[in-house]
Design a protein around this motif. Structure first.
Motif, PDB file in Angstrom:
ATOM      1  N   ALA A 212      65.958   2.310 141.064  1.00 24.66           N
ATOM      2  CA  ALA A 212      66.285   0.951 140.610  1.00 24.66           C
ATOM      3  C   ALA A 212      65.357   0.517 139.485  1.00 24.66           C
ATOM      4  N   GLY A 213      64.102   1.001 139.546  1.00 25.10           N
ATOM      5  CA  GLY A 213      63.124   0.641 138.537  1.00 25.10           C
ATOM      6  C   GLY A 213      62.943   1.670 137.444  1.00 25.10           C
ATOM      7  N   ASN A 214      63.761   2.738 137.491  1.00 26.52           N
ATOM      8  CA  ASN A 214      63.684   3.794 136.460  1.00 26.52           C
ATOM      9  C   ASN A 214      62.278   4.355 136.308  1.00 26.52           C
ATOM     10  N   THR A 215      61.621   4.587 137.439  1.00 26.72           N
ATOM     11  CA  THR A 215      60.238   5.046 137.384  1.00 26.72           C
ATOM     12  C   THR A 215      60.010   6.171 138.387  1.00 26.72           C
ATOM     13  N   VAL A 216      59.204   7.129 137.970  1.00 25.94           N
ATOM     14  CA  VAL A 216      58.747   8.176 138.876  1.00 25.94           C
ATOM     15  C   VAL A 216      57.220   8.092 138.938  1.00 25.94           C
ATOM     16  N   TYR A 217      56.690   8.395 140.100  1.00 31.11           N
ATOM     17  CA  TYR A 217      55.259   8.256 140.337  1.00 31.11           C
ATOM     18  C   TYR A 217      54.651   9.590 140.768  1.00 31.11           C
ATOM     19  N   LEU A 218      53.369   9.714 140.510  1.00 34.99           N
ATOM     20  CA  LEU A 218      52.595  10.824 141.053  1.00 34.99           C
ATOM     21  C   LEU A 218      51.309  10.241 141.625  1.00 34.99           C
ATOM     22  N   GLN A 219      51.248  10.154 142.945  1.00 34.57           N
ATOM     23  CA  GLN A 219      50.047   9.706 143.629  1.00 34.57           C
ATOM     24  C   GLN A 219      49.125  10.904 143.803  1.00 34.57           C
ATOM     25  N   MET A 220      47.925  10.791 143.272  1.00 36.00           N
ATOM     26  CA  MET A 220      46.978  11.906 143.308  1.00 36.00           C
ATOM     27  C   MET A 220      45.753  11.494 144.101  1.00 36.00           C
ATOM     28  N   ASN A 221      45.539  12.154 145.222  1.00 40.84           N
ATOM     29  CA  ASN A 221      44.391  11.874 146.088  1.00 40.84           C
ATOM     30  C   ASN A 221      43.467  13.083 146.117  1.00 40.84           C
ATOM     31  N   SER A 222      42.262  12.857 146.591  1.00 44.90           N
ATOM     32  CA  SER A 222      41.268  13.935 146.726  1.00 44.90           C
ATOM     33  C   SER A 222      41.167  14.750 145.442  1.00 44.90           C
ATOM     34  N   LEU A 223      41.042  14.057 144.349  1.00 41.80           N
ATOM     35  CA  LEU A 223      41.035  14.721 143.050  1.00 41.80           C
ATOM     36  C   LEU A 223      39.821  15.618 142.883  1.00 41.80           C
ATOM     37  N   LYS A 224      40.037  16.718 142.171  1.00 39.30           N
ATOM     38  CA  LYS A 224      38.998  17.708 141.918  1.00 39.30           C
ATOM     39  C   LYS A 224      38.801  17.854 140.407  1.00 39.30           C
ATOM     40  N   PRO A 225      37.643  18.315 139.990  1.00 41.29           N
ATOM     41  CA  PRO A 225      37.441  18.520 138.547  1.00 41.29           C
ATOM     42  C   PRO A 225      38.494  19.432 137.924  1.00 41.29           C
ATOM     43  N   GLU A 226      38.987  20.392 138.678  1.00 37.34           N
ATOM     44  CA  GLU A 226      40.008  21.295 138.133  1.00 37.34           C
ATOM     45  C   GLU A 226      41.371  20.621 137.959  1.00 37.34           C
ATOM     46  N   ASP A 227      41.507  19.383 138.411  1.00 36.17           N
ATOM     47  CA  ASP A 227      42.737  18.627 138.144  1.00 36.17           C
ATOM     48  C   ASP A 227      42.706  17.971 136.768  1.00 36.17           C
ATOM     49  N   THR A 228      41.594  18.058 136.074  1.00 40.24           N
ATOM     50  CA  THR A 228      41.478  17.474 134.743  1.00 40.24           C
ATOM     51  C   THR A 228      42.474  18.119 133.794  1.00 40.24           C
ATOM     52  N   ALA A 229      43.297  17.294 133.160  1.00 40.59           N
ATOM     53  CA  ALA A 229      44.351  17.787 132.274  1.00 40.59           C
ATOM     54  C   ALA A 229      45.086  16.589 131.681  1.00 40.59           C
ATOM     55  N   VAL A 230      45.932  16.889 130.712  1.00 41.76           N
ATOM     56  CA  VAL A 230      46.930  15.921 130.279  1.00 41.76           C
ATOM     57  C   VAL A 230      48.151  16.114 131.168  1.00 41.76           C
ATOM     58  N   TYR A 231      48.604  15.032 131.756  1.00 38.20           N
ATOM     59  CA  TYR A 231      49.754  15.077 132.667  1.00 38.20           C
ATOM     60  C   TYR A 231      50.991  14.551 131.951  1.00 38.20           C
TER      61      TYR A 231
END
Length: 123
Positions: A75-94
């Motif tokens: 309905a809101g034309n939106t997709v989400y990505l909830q990211m928990n317990s983030l690690k340094p190796e998650d560093t990136a352009v998403y």
């Protein structure tokens, strides 16, 4: 045609959380599967998660399973990505991406892409 705009990136400490959003234009957003990909410096773009057009099929990369959650609000034309317990190796352009109906692990299958949002996780 679908236009995509990501937001929500930033700098966070290891163990923290961020929620990325991807706002889509167009009246047929609900017909598109959505994917999240990421690209770290010097590395190839890699699959993170995908959700089908109705949200019934969701898949994650092994590296984020149990920590990240993809969801969508048609309905809101939106997709989400909830990211928990983030690690340094998650560093990136998403990046978020769209393709008709079914999701895919392969970036080449997605014709529509956003501009990306930077996520930096400090140790």
């Amino acid at each position: 045609q679908v236009q995509l705009v990501e937001s929500g990136g930033g700098l966070v400490q290891a163990g923290g959380s961020l929620r990325l959003s991807c706002a889509a234009s167009g009246r047929t957003f609900s017909s598109y599967a959505m994917g999240w990909f990421r690209q770290a410096p010097g590395k190839e773009r890699e699959f993170v998660a995908t959700i089908s057009w109705r949200g019934g099929n969701i898949y994650y990369a092994d590296s984020v399973k149990g920590r990240f959650t993809i969801s969508r609000d048609n309905a809101g034309n939106t997709v989400y990505l909830q990211m928990n317990s983030l690690k340094p190796e998650d560093t990136a352009v998403y990046y978020c991406a769209a393709k008709i109906y079914s999701g895919s692990y392969y970036s080449d299958d997605y014709p529509y892409w956003g501009q990306g949002t930077q996520v930096t996780v400090s140790s």
